[in-house]
Write an enzyme that holds these catalytic residues in place. Structure first.
Site, short mmCIF file in Angstrom:
data_model
loop_
_atom_site.label_atom_id
_atom_site.label_comp_id
_atom_site.label_asym_id
_atom_site.label_seq_id
_atom_site.Cartn_x
_atom_site.Cartn_y
_atom_site.Cartn_z
N THR A 94 35.79 23.72 39.09
CA THR A 94 36.07 23.92 40.52
C THR A 94 35.46 22.80 41.36
O THR A 94 34.45 22.19 40.95
CB THR A 94 35.47 25.27 40.98
OG1 THR A 94 35.51 25.33 42.41
CG2 THR A 94 34.02 25.45 40.54
N ASP A 95 36.03 22.56 42.52
CA ASP A 95 35.45 21.56 43.43
C ASP A 95 34.05 21.94 43.88
O ASP A 95 33.25 21.08 44.25
CB ASP A 95 36.37 21.35 44.64
CG ASP A 95 36.60 22.60 45.49
OD1 ASP A 95 36.21 23.71 45.07
OD2 ASP A 95 37.18 22.47 46.59
N GLU A 96 33.73 23.24 43.83
CA GLU A 96 32.43 23.69 44.36
C GLU A 96 31.24 23.12 43.62
O GLU A 96 30.12 23.16 44.12
CB GLU A 96 32.34 25.23 44.31
CG GLU A 96 33.24 25.87 45.31
CD GLU A 96 33.03 27.37 45.44
OE1 GLU A 96 31.90 27.85 45.28
OE2 GLU A 96 34.02 28.05 45.72
N TYR B 74 27.22 30.79 41.73
CA TYR B 74 28.53 30.61 41.07
C TYR B 74 28.75 29.13 40.75
O TYR B 74 29.05 28.75 39.62
CB TYR B 74 29.66 31.13 41.98
CG TYR B 74 31.03 30.59 41.60
CD1 TYR B 74 31.67 31.03 40.45
CD2 TYR B 74 31.68 29.64 42.40
CE1 TYR B 74 32.93 30.52 40.09
CE2 TYR B 74 32.92 29.13 42.05
CZ TYR B 74 33.55 29.58 40.89
OH TYR B 74 34.78 29.07 40.54
N LYS C 252 29.10 27.05 37.14
CA LYS C 252 30.28 26.24 36.77
C LYS C 252 29.85 24.79 36.48
O LYS C 252 30.41 24.14 35.59
CB LYS C 252 31.32 26.27 37.90
CG LYS C 252 31.97 27.64 38.14
CD LYS C 252 32.84 28.13 36.99
CE LYS C 252 34.13 27.36 36.84
NZ LYS C 252 35.01 27.97 35.79
P1 NAD Z 1 39.66 35.78 38.44
O1 NAD Z 1 38.33 36.35 38.81
O2 NAD Z 1 40.89 36.24 39.14
O3 NAD Z 1 39.93 36.01 36.88
C1 NAD Z 1 38.94 35.84 35.92
C2 NAD Z 1 39.47 36.44 34.60
O4 NAD Z 1 38.48 36.20 33.58
C3 NAD Z 1 39.69 37.94 34.66
O5 NAD Z 1 40.93 38.27 34.05
C4 NAD Z 1 38.52 38.51 33.86
O6 NAD Z 1 38.82 39.74 33.22
C5 NAD Z 1 38.27 37.40 32.86
N1 NAD Z 1 36.87 37.39 32.38
C6 NAD Z 1 35.74 37.45 33.12
N2 NAD Z 1 34.67 37.45 32.31
C7 NAD Z 1 35.13 37.37 31.04
C8 NAD Z 1 34.51 37.32 29.76
N3 NAD Z 1 33.16 37.38 29.64
N4 NAD Z 1 35.29 37.23 28.66
C9 NAD Z 1 36.65 37.18 28.77
N5 NAD Z 1 37.28 37.26 29.96
C10 NAD Z 1 36.54 37.34 31.08
O7 NAD Z 1 39.47 34.21 38.57
P2 NAD Z 1 40.52 33.10 39.01
O8 NAD Z 1 40.49 32.96 40.46
O9 NAD Z 1 41.79 33.32 38.30
O10 NAD Z 1 39.80 31.80 38.41
C11 NAD Z 1 40.08 31.34 37.09
C12 NAD Z 1 39.26 30.10 36.82
O11 NAD Z 1 39.56 29.09 37.76
C13 NAD Z 1 37.76 30.33 36.91
O12 NAD Z 1 37.14 29.61 35.87
C14 NAD Z 1 37.38 29.76 38.26
O13 NAD Z 1 36.05 29.28 38.26
C15 NAD Z 1 38.37 28.63 38.39
N6 NAD Z 1 38.75 28.24 39.76
C16 NAD Z 1 39.17 29.19 40.65
C17 NAD Z 1 39.59 28.81 41.92
C18 NAD Z 1 40.09 29.81 42.93
O14 NAD Z 1 40.37 29.42 44.07
N7 NAD Z 1 40.27 31.07 42.59
C19 NAD Z 1 39.55 27.45 42.27
C20 NAD Z 1 39.11 26.51 41.34
C21 NAD Z 1 38.72 26.93 40.08
O1 TDX Z 2 35.38 38.09 53.90
C1 TDX Z 2 35.35 36.84 53.87
N1 TDX Z 2 35.19 36.17 55.04
C2 TDX Z 2 35.11 34.80 55.11
O2 TDX Z 2 34.96 34.24 56.19
C3 TDX Z 2 35.46 36.08 52.66
C4 TDX Z 2 35.65 36.78 51.34
C5 TDX Z 2 35.40 34.70 52.74
N2 TDX Z 2 35.20 34.09 53.93
C6 TDX Z 2 35.10 32.61 53.95
C7 TDX Z 2 34.10 32.02 52.98
C8 TDX Z 2 34.71 30.69 52.62
O3 TDX Z 2 34.37 29.71 53.59
O4 TDX Z 2 36.37 32.11 53.51
C9 TDX Z 2 36.22 30.94 52.69
C10 TDX Z 2 36.85 31.19 51.34
O5 TDX Z 2 36.07 32.17 50.67
P1 TDX Z 2 36.43 32.67 49.20
O6 TDX Z 2 37.83 33.14 49.16
O7 TDX Z 2 35.34 33.59 48.76
O8 TDX Z 2 36.40 31.29 48.38
P2 TDX Z 2 35.25 30.18 48.18
O9 TDX Z 2 33.91 30.72 48.37
O10 TDX Z 2 35.65 28.98 48.98
O11 TDX Z 2 35.45 29.89 46.60
C11 TDX Z 2 36.78 29.80 46.05
O12 TDX Z 2 37.19 28.50 45.82
C12 TDX Z 2 36.67 27.84 44.71
C13 TDX Z 2 36.95 30.63 44.77
O13 TDX Z 2 36.56 31.95 45.00
C14 TDX Z 2 36.23 30.04 43.63
O14 TDX Z 2 36.44 30.76 42.43
C15 TDX Z 2 36.71 28.65 43.45
O15 TDX Z 2 35.99 28.02 42.44
#
Ligand code: NAD
Ligand code: TDX
Length: 339
Positions: free
Chosen positions: A124-126, A151, A155
């Site tokens: 992730t970019d984070e 988190y 990562k």
């Molecule tokens: P999500 O939380 O929707 O899904 C995570 C999945 O992993 C779930 O299906 C969960 O059951 C499974 N999981 C969790 N712990 C596990 C374990 N111990 N063993 C096997 N399975 C397990 O997450 P997402 O948003 O789909 O993110 C997927 C990946 O992409 C993550 O690695 C996250 O860090 C990365 N990512 C997410 C975002 C975003 O905006 N959501 C952005 C950049 C990177």
């Molecule tokens: O209730 C809320 N109110 C609010 O203002 C929530 C849930 C979030 N926010 C803000 C926090 C952040 O600035 O919105 C922005 C986005 O929040 P999230 O959806 O929690 O995402 P973020 O914390 O940016 O992280 C996400 O992007 C990178 C994903 O959850 C990560 O898994 C990914 O790696």
């Protein structure tokens, strides 16, 4: 059939990736290994070609379970599995260390033992921390790792282990770092689906701090396509940033959702800020564009419209989550009860 092993495929991005791969190919078989935590949802797998999708319930920290499920000479491991929500990592970080760090190491060991051809790690970019407000600075692949939340720290640690597996043992690895994803099937704890679900129910929309934090949003299918290209065309040992050059203030995202749903801005409620809240993410994706030949295809307005439509058409999916453990999480997190 070429076998690929996907972890976390019942989650938001992993399931989008599997839908896309199976729809766009005929010679790929997916082993989807997922623990089905609160974020994993078998409903996300509806409609897949079951002859080429094998689901295995298992934890990536369980070495034997991983070794049993991972076929020898698989084309690739795609590691999506993670604890993924920043707010939950602030409440309790241990699960993040266990799954995101230890789980990744278990997968790296298993990939070597099974002679897997390539290990694609979804980061992730984070991991690169936070950029200054409204500056012209961007994250590049050379930006230092400076994670600010538990988190992001987990990562970043996982990335170090992926690198170490390559440098020490010669495992073929590629890391992708994407920005904030949005689209269908995202668990409603995240900003966009949370705001859509609350707005549809005429509930308050909790915006942290001043709402001027910036996130760089990408439609999930564009991210999925970039991951596939990183697998096919990426150079071993490299990191690829993925982003759609789409920076938005949180408050503007929330207002756009309300406008598209025809709901009043008076539903917005500013609440206490997230601890250690990163101010701005912005990704320079030139390396992915030139080396992988990737470009995002979904424009922000279209993507947001499609996303809202999906939540409107899948209210059962949302309600099943809102009526489960999420209800307690929401109460603890926001001090308010869902309707
Ligand atoms: P999500 O939380 O929707 O899904 C995570 C999945 O992993 C779930 O299906 C969960 O059951 C499974 N999981 C969790 N712990 C596990 C374990 N111990 N063993 C096997 N399975 C397990 O997450 P997402 O948003 O789909 O993110 C997927 C990946 O992409 C993550 O690695 C996250 O860090 C990365 N990512 C997410 C975002 C975003 O905006 N959501 C952005 C950049 C990177
Ligand atoms: O209730 C809320 N109110 C609010 O203002 C929530 C849930 C979030 N926010 C803000 C926090 C952040 O600035 O919105 C922005 C986005 O929040 P999230 O959806 O929690 O995402 P973020 O914390 O940016 O992280 C996400 O992007 C990178 C994903 O959850 C990560 O898994 C990914 O790696």
């Amino acid at each position: 059939m070429k076998k690929i092993f996907i972890t976390g495929g019942a989650g938001f991005i992993g399931s989008a990736f599997i839908h896309q791969i199976l729809e766009e190919s005929s010679d790929i078989e997916v082993i989807n290994f997922d623990a089905l935590t609160y974020a994993g949802n078998p409903e996300n797998l509806k409609g897949l070609d079951e002859t080429r999708h094998k689901f295995v319930k298992g934890d990536i920290c369980d070495k034997d379970a991983v070794l049993n499920a991972l076929p020898a000479d698989a084309e690739a491991v795609f590691n999506f599995a993670a604890e993924s929500h920043v707010d939950r990592s602030i409440t309790s970080a241990s699960e993040f260390v266990t799954t995101n760090v230890l789980g990744t190491q278990v997968l790296l060991d298993a990939a070597r033992a099974r002679n897997v051809k390539r290990f694609v790690h979804i980061s992730t970019d984070e991991v690169m921390g936070s950029l200054p407000d409204e500056s012209n600075l961007y994250f590049t692949e050379l930006s230092p790792l400076k994670p600010n939340s538990p988190y992001a720290a987990s990562k970043a640690a996982a990335e170090h282990f992926v690198r170490a597996a390559r440098e020490t043992f010669g495992l073929d690895t590629v890391i992708t770092r994407c920005g904030n994803n949005y689209g269908p099937r995202q668990f409603p704890e995240k900003l966009i689906p949370l705001m859509i679900a609350n707005a549809m129910n005429d509930e308050a929309l909790p915006v942290y701090g001043d709402g001027r934090n910036v996130r760089d949003w990408i439609y999930v299918e564009d991210h999925a396509r970039a991951i596939w290209l990183a697998f096919e065309r990426g150079k071993s040992g490299e990191v690829y940033n993925i982003g759609a050059r789409n920076e938005q203030f949180n408050i503007d995202v929330v207002k756009a959702i309300l406008d598209l749903l025809g709901k009043p801005h008076s539903l917005i409620k500013f609440v206490a800020d997230r601890l250690g809240h990163d101010r701005r993410y912005a990704i320079e994706a030139e390396k992915s564009e030139t080396e992988l030949g990737w470009k995002p295809q979904t424009d922000w307005e279209d993507g947001l419209r499609k996303t809202i439509r999906w939540y409107q058409e899948n209210q059962d999916w949302v309600e099943r989550i809102r009526n489960g453990a999420y209800r307690d999480y929401y109460k603890k997190m926001y001090g308010a009860s869902l309707k």
